[in-house]
Design a protein around this motif. Structure first.
Motif, PDB file in Angstrom:
ATOM      1  N   PRO A 147     -13.225  94.217 -28.800  1.00 20.10           N
ATOM      2  CA  PRO A 147     -13.201  92.837 -29.290  1.00 20.10           C
ATOM      3  C   PRO A 147     -12.366  91.946 -28.381  1.00 20.10           C
ATOM      4  CG  PRO A 147     -11.744  94.215 -30.600  1.00 20.10           C
ATOM      5  CD  PRO A 147     -12.496  95.136 -29.697  1.00 20.10           C
ATOM      6  N   ILE A 148     -12.490  90.652 -28.550  1.00 18.36           N
ATOM      7  CA  ILE A 148     -11.843  89.677 -27.674  1.00 18.36           C
ATOM      8  C   ILE A 148     -10.326  89.819 -27.675  1.00 18.36           C
ATOM      9  CG2 ILE A 148     -11.652  87.863 -29.424  1.00 18.36           C
ATOM     10  CD1 ILE A 148     -12.689  87.272 -25.772  1.00 18.36           C
ATOM     11  N   ASP A 149      -9.738  90.281 -28.785  1.00 22.52           N
ATOM     12  CA  ASP A 149      -8.287  90.392 -28.866  1.00 22.52           C
ATOM     13  C   ASP A 149      -7.776  91.791 -28.542  1.00 22.52           C
ATOM     14  OD1 ASP A 149      -9.330  91.616 -31.093  1.00 22.52           O
ATOM     15  OD2 ASP A 149      -7.917  90.717 -32.515  1.00 22.52           O
ATOM     16  N   SER A 150      -8.639  92.639 -28.009  1.00 18.64           N
ATOM     17  CA  SER A 150      -8.232  93.998 -27.634  1.00 18.64           C
ATOM     18  C   SER A 150      -7.235  93.965 -26.479  1.00 18.64           C
ATOM     19  CB  SER A 150      -9.471  94.806 -27.214  1.00 18.64           C
ATOM     20  OG  SER A 150      -9.118  95.931 -26.448  1.00 18.64           O
ATOM     21  N   VAL A 151      -6.201  94.786 -26.573  1.00 15.71           N
ATOM     22  CA  VAL A 151      -5.215  94.883 -25.501  1.00 15.71           C
ATOM     23  C   VAL A 151      -5.868  95.381 -24.217  1.00 15.71           C
ATOM     24  CG1 VAL A 151      -3.122  96.076 -24.747  1.00 15.71           C
ATOM     25  CG2 VAL A 151      -3.294  95.264 -27.100  1.00 15.71           C
ATOM     26  N   LEU A 152      -6.774  96.347 -24.334  1.00 18.60           N
ATOM     27  CA  LEU A 152      -7.471  96.854 -23.152  1.00 18.60           C
ATOM     28  C   LEU A 152      -8.310  95.762 -22.508  1.00 18.60           C
ATOM     29  CD1 LEU A 152      -8.423  99.127 -21.272  1.00 18.60           C
ATOM     30  CD2 LEU A 152     -10.169  99.701 -22.988  1.00 18.60           C
ATOM     31  N   ARG A 153      -9.016  95.024 -23.321  1.00 17.59           N
ATOM     32  CA  ARG A 153      -9.843  93.937 -22.777  1.00 17.59           C
ATOM     33  C   ARG A 153      -8.966  92.886 -22.114  1.00 17.59           C
ATOM     34  NH1 ARG A 153     -15.174  91.349 -25.642  1.00 17.59           N
ATOM     35  NH2 ARG A 153     -15.391  89.472 -24.372  1.00 17.59           N
ATOM     36  N   ASP A 154      -7.829  92.573 -22.697  1.00 14.00           N
ATOM     37  CA  ASP A 154      -6.899  91.623 -22.083  1.00 14.00           C
ATOM     38  C   ASP A 154      -6.459  92.100 -20.706  1.00 14.00           C
ATOM     39  OD1 ASP A 154      -6.896  89.716 -24.022  1.00 14.00           O
ATOM     40  OD2 ASP A 154      -5.039  90.348 -24.975  1.00 14.00           O
ATOM     41  N   ALA A 155      -6.093  93.382 -20.611  1.00 13.21           N
ATOM     42  CA  ALA A 155      -5.603  93.920 -19.343  1.00 13.21           C
ATOM     43  C   ALA A 155      -6.690  93.883 -18.270  1.00 13.21           C
ATOM     44  CB  ALA A 155      -5.107  95.354 -19.546  1.00 13.21           C
ATOM     45  N   VAL A 156      -7.897  94.271 -18.647  1.00 17.34           N
ATOM     46  CA  VAL A 156      -9.011  94.275 -17.697  1.00 17.34           C
ATOM     47  C   VAL A 156      -9.358  92.857 -17.257  1.00 17.34           C
ATOM     48  CG1 VAL A 156     -11.502  94.697 -17.495  1.00 17.34           C
ATOM     49  CG2 VAL A 156     -10.014  96.465 -18.444  1.00 17.34           C
ATOM     50  N   MET A 157      -9.494  91.952 -18.225  1.00 20.82           N
ATOM     51  CA  MET A 157      -9.883  90.581 -17.890  1.00 20.82           C
ATOM     52  C   MET A 157      -8.795  89.862 -17.124  1.00 20.82           C
ATOM     53  SD  MET A 157     -12.990  90.046 -18.756  1.00 20.82           S
ATOM     54  CE  MET A 157     -13.002  88.252 -18.556  1.00 20.82           C
ATOM     55  N   ARG A 158      -7.542  90.168 -17.404  1.00 18.31           N
ATOM     56  CA  ARG A 158      -6.437  89.549 -16.664  1.00 18.31           C
ATOM     57  C   ARG A 158      -6.519  89.900 -15.194  1.00 18.31           C
ATOM     58  NH1 ARG A 158      -2.278  92.355 -13.963  1.00 18.31           N
ATOM     59  NH2 ARG A 158      -2.369  93.835 -15.662  1.00 18.31           N
ATOM     60  N   ASP A 159      -6.820  91.153 -14.892  1.00 17.19           N
ATOM     61  CA  ASP A 159      -6.908  91.572 -13.495  1.00 17.19           C
ATOM     62  C   ASP A 159      -8.157  91.009 -12.824  1.00 17.19           C
ATOM     63  OD1 ASP A 159      -6.840  93.779 -11.142  1.00 17.19           O
ATOM     64  OD2 ASP A 159      -4.939  93.734 -12.200  1.00 17.19           O
ATOM     65  N   VAL A 160      -9.259  90.994 -13.544  1.00 12.84           N
ATOM     66  CA  VAL A 160     -10.490  90.411 -13.006  1.00 12.84           C
ATOM     67  C   VAL A 160     -10.297  88.928 -12.734  1.00 12.84           C
ATOM     68  CG1 VAL A 160     -12.899  89.852 -13.533  1.00 12.84           C
ATOM     69  CG2 VAL A 160     -11.988  92.108 -14.109  1.00 12.84           C
ATOM     70  N   LEU A 161      -9.602  88.253 -13.634  1.00 13.41           N
ATOM     71  CA  LEU A 161      -9.355  86.824 -13.483  1.00 13.41           C
ATOM     72  C   LEU A 161      -8.566  86.522 -12.215  1.00 13.41           C
ATOM     73  CD1 LEU A 161      -9.580  83.988 -14.631  1.00 13.41           C
ATOM     74  CD2 LEU A 161      -7.601  84.472 -16.078  1.00 13.41           C
ATOM     75  N   ASN A 162      -7.577  87.361 -11.929  1.00 11.15           N
ATOM     76  CA  ASN A 162      -6.819  87.181 -10.696  1.00 11.15           C
ATOM     77  C   ASN A 162      -7.718  87.243  -9.483  1.00 11.15           C
ATOM     78  OD1 ASN A 162      -3.725  87.099 -10.335  1.00 11.15           O
ATOM     79  ND2 ASN A 162      -3.998  88.219 -12.226  1.00 11.15           N
ATOM     80  N   ASP A 163      -8.542  88.292  -9.425  1.00  8.65           N
ATOM     81  CA  ASP A 163      -9.432  88.466  -8.279  1.00  8.65           C
ATOM     82  C   ASP A 163     -10.445  87.329  -8.199  1.00  8.65           C
ATOM     83  OD1 ASP A 163      -8.178  90.820  -7.557  1.00  8.65           O
ATOM     84  OD2 ASP A 163      -9.542  92.082  -8.712  1.00  8.65           O
ATOM     85  N   TYR A 164     -10.898  86.859  -9.369  1.00  8.04           N
ATOM     86  CA  TYR A 164     -11.885  85.785  -9.417  1.00  8.04           C
ATOM     87  C   TYR A 164     -11.295  84.497  -8.859  1.00  8.04           C
ATOM     88  CZ  TYR A 164     -16.388  84.194 -11.278  1.00  8.04           C
ATOM     89  OH  TYR A 164     -17.675  83.750 -11.413  1.00  8.04           O
ATOM     90  N   ILE A 165     -10.092  84.186  -9.283  1.00  9.12           N
ATOM     91  CA  ILE A 165      -9.431  82.960  -8.838  1.00  9.12           C
ATOM     92  C   ILE A 165      -9.100  83.022  -7.344  1.00  9.12           C
ATOM     93  CG2 ILE A 165      -7.303  81.603  -9.047  1.00  9.12           C
ATOM     94  CD1 ILE A 165      -7.369  82.271 -12.046  1.00  9.12           C
ATOM     95  N   CYS A 166      -8.685  84.205  -6.899  1.00  9.15           N
ATOM     96  CA  CYS A 166      -8.325  84.377  -5.484  1.00  9.15           C
ATOM     97  C   CYS A 166      -9.548  84.593  -4.599  1.00  9.15           C
ATOM     98  CB  CYS A 166      -7.373  85.558  -5.338  1.00  9.15           C
ATOM     99  SG  CYS A 166      -5.789  85.319  -6.170  1.00  9.15           S
ATOM    100  N   ASN A 167     -10.736  84.506  -5.188  1.00 11.66           N
ATOM    101  CA  ASN A 167     -11.995  84.641  -4.452  1.00 11.66           C
ATOM    102  C   ASN A 167     -12.096  85.998  -3.747  1.00 11.66           C
ATOM    103  OD1 ASN A 167     -14.510  83.464  -3.894  1.00 11.66           O
ATOM    104  ND2 ASN A 167     -13.842  82.804  -1.851  1.00 11.66           N
ATOM    105  N   ASP A 168     -11.630  87.050  -4.421  1.00 12.02           N
ATOM    106  CA  ASP A 168     -11.667  88.386  -3.837  1.00 12.02           C
ATOM    107  C   ASP A 168     -12.985  89.105  -4.087  1.00 12.02           C
ATOM    108  OD1 ASP A 168      -9.125  88.134  -2.833  1.00 12.02           O
ATOM    109  OD2 ASP A 168      -8.152  89.118  -4.536  1.00 12.02           O
ATOM    110  N   HIS A 169     -13.844  88.525  -4.921  1.00 15.94           N
ATOM    111  CA  HIS A 169     -15.138  89.139  -5.195  1.00 15.94           C
ATOM    112  C   HIS A 169     -16.190  88.627  -4.216  1.00 15.94           C
ATOM    113  CE1 HIS A 169     -13.349  89.548  -9.369  1.00 15.94           C
ATOM    114  NE2 HIS A 169     -13.752  90.775  -9.118  1.00 15.94           N
ATOM    115  N   THR A 170     -17.124  89.507  -3.871  1.00 16.79           N
ATOM    116  CA  THR A 170     -18.263  89.083  -3.068  1.00 16.79           C
ATOM    117  C   THR A 170     -19.228  88.296  -3.959  1.00 16.79           C
ATOM    118  OG1 THR A 170     -19.576  91.060  -3.563  1.00 16.79           O
ATOM    119  CG2 THR A 170     -18.046  91.183  -1.684  1.00 16.79           C
TER     120      THR A 170
END
Length: 227
Positions: A147-170
């Motif tokens: 679910p949206i408030d899952s701690v695991l989901r928060d941790a995963v999305m937080r890291d993905v968000l960093n890479d997304y903002i820093c344009n680290d994804h192809t």
């Protein structure tokens, strides 16, 4: 102290084996009831009283693979998770498979009410995230399962968000991420959760979902559950 010791010891008097059956696996694990019940109140509730599991001495764990349960058994008996061998860097396919397994183990701990297992799995995941991108298969699974408030989901999305903002994804990775149902709405929601998005740095005090907490010394504590 004597009463506590006697209480634990008494669970092994007249103890018997429980058949543990897993979804999608032909493997059956035979485990002492006392060990299972000591691990979690989930097993206490399932195996005591008049529930079918207790009467038939069999418990099924839907959604739990043999690989996940084997890792749980290792943790239960050794009180720790195995570490990757120093001569085998955790990257590429190995990193992806380990991320998937640890995320599934965390969810198993959530379902079976084993917070210490969740926290040990989370620490291992965060260590992997530190040197690798979150694999897209992990994102797909976690967004679909948690679910949206899952701690695991928060941790995963937080890291993905960093890479997304820093344009680290192809561009291909961005397309795959964008195709995940619910991913973009979750991502944009977390962007707006940062109250100081333009100046986020190590001193950011926003909610755990904020990408600005990435480098804070206490960031690991944000993803721990209460034991």
């Amino acid at each position: 102290m004597e009463d506590e010791v006697a209480k634990v010891a008494s669970t092994f008097q007249g103890d018997y084996l429980i058949s543990v059956k897993l979804e999608g696996s032909d493997k059956t694990f035979m485990m002492q009831k006392a060990l299972l019940c000591d691990a979690s109140e989930y097993f206490v509730a399932a195996l005591n009283g008049s529930f079918r599991e207790g009467v038939e001495r069999t418990i099924s764990l839907p959604g739990c693979s043999a690989e996940t349960f084997e890792l749980f058994l290792f943790w239960l008996l050794r009180n720790k998770l195995p570490h990757s061998a120093p001569d085998k860097p955790t990257e590429g396919t190995l990193a992806r498979d380990r991320q998937l397994l640890l995320s599934r183990l965390w969810s198993f701990g959530q379902i079976c009410l084993i917070p210490k297992l969740q926290n040990d799995a989370m620490r291992a995941l965060l260590e992997l995230f530190h040197g690798n991108q979150v694999d897209i298969l992990v994102v797909e699974e976690v967004v679909a399962r948690e679910p949206i408030d899952s701690v695991l989901r928060d941790a995963v999305m937080r890291d993905v968000l960093n890479d997304y903002i820093c344009n680290d994804h192809t561009e291909m990775q961005k397309d795959r991420l964008g195709a995940i149902p619910g991913f973009m709405s979750d991502l944009t929601g977390r962007l707006f959760d940062c109250f100081d998005i333009r100046d986020s740095d190590d001193s950011c005090t926003c909610e755990p979902r904020c990408f600005g907490v990435r480098e804070r010394a206490d960031v690991e504590d944000l993803w721990m559950v209460k034991e």
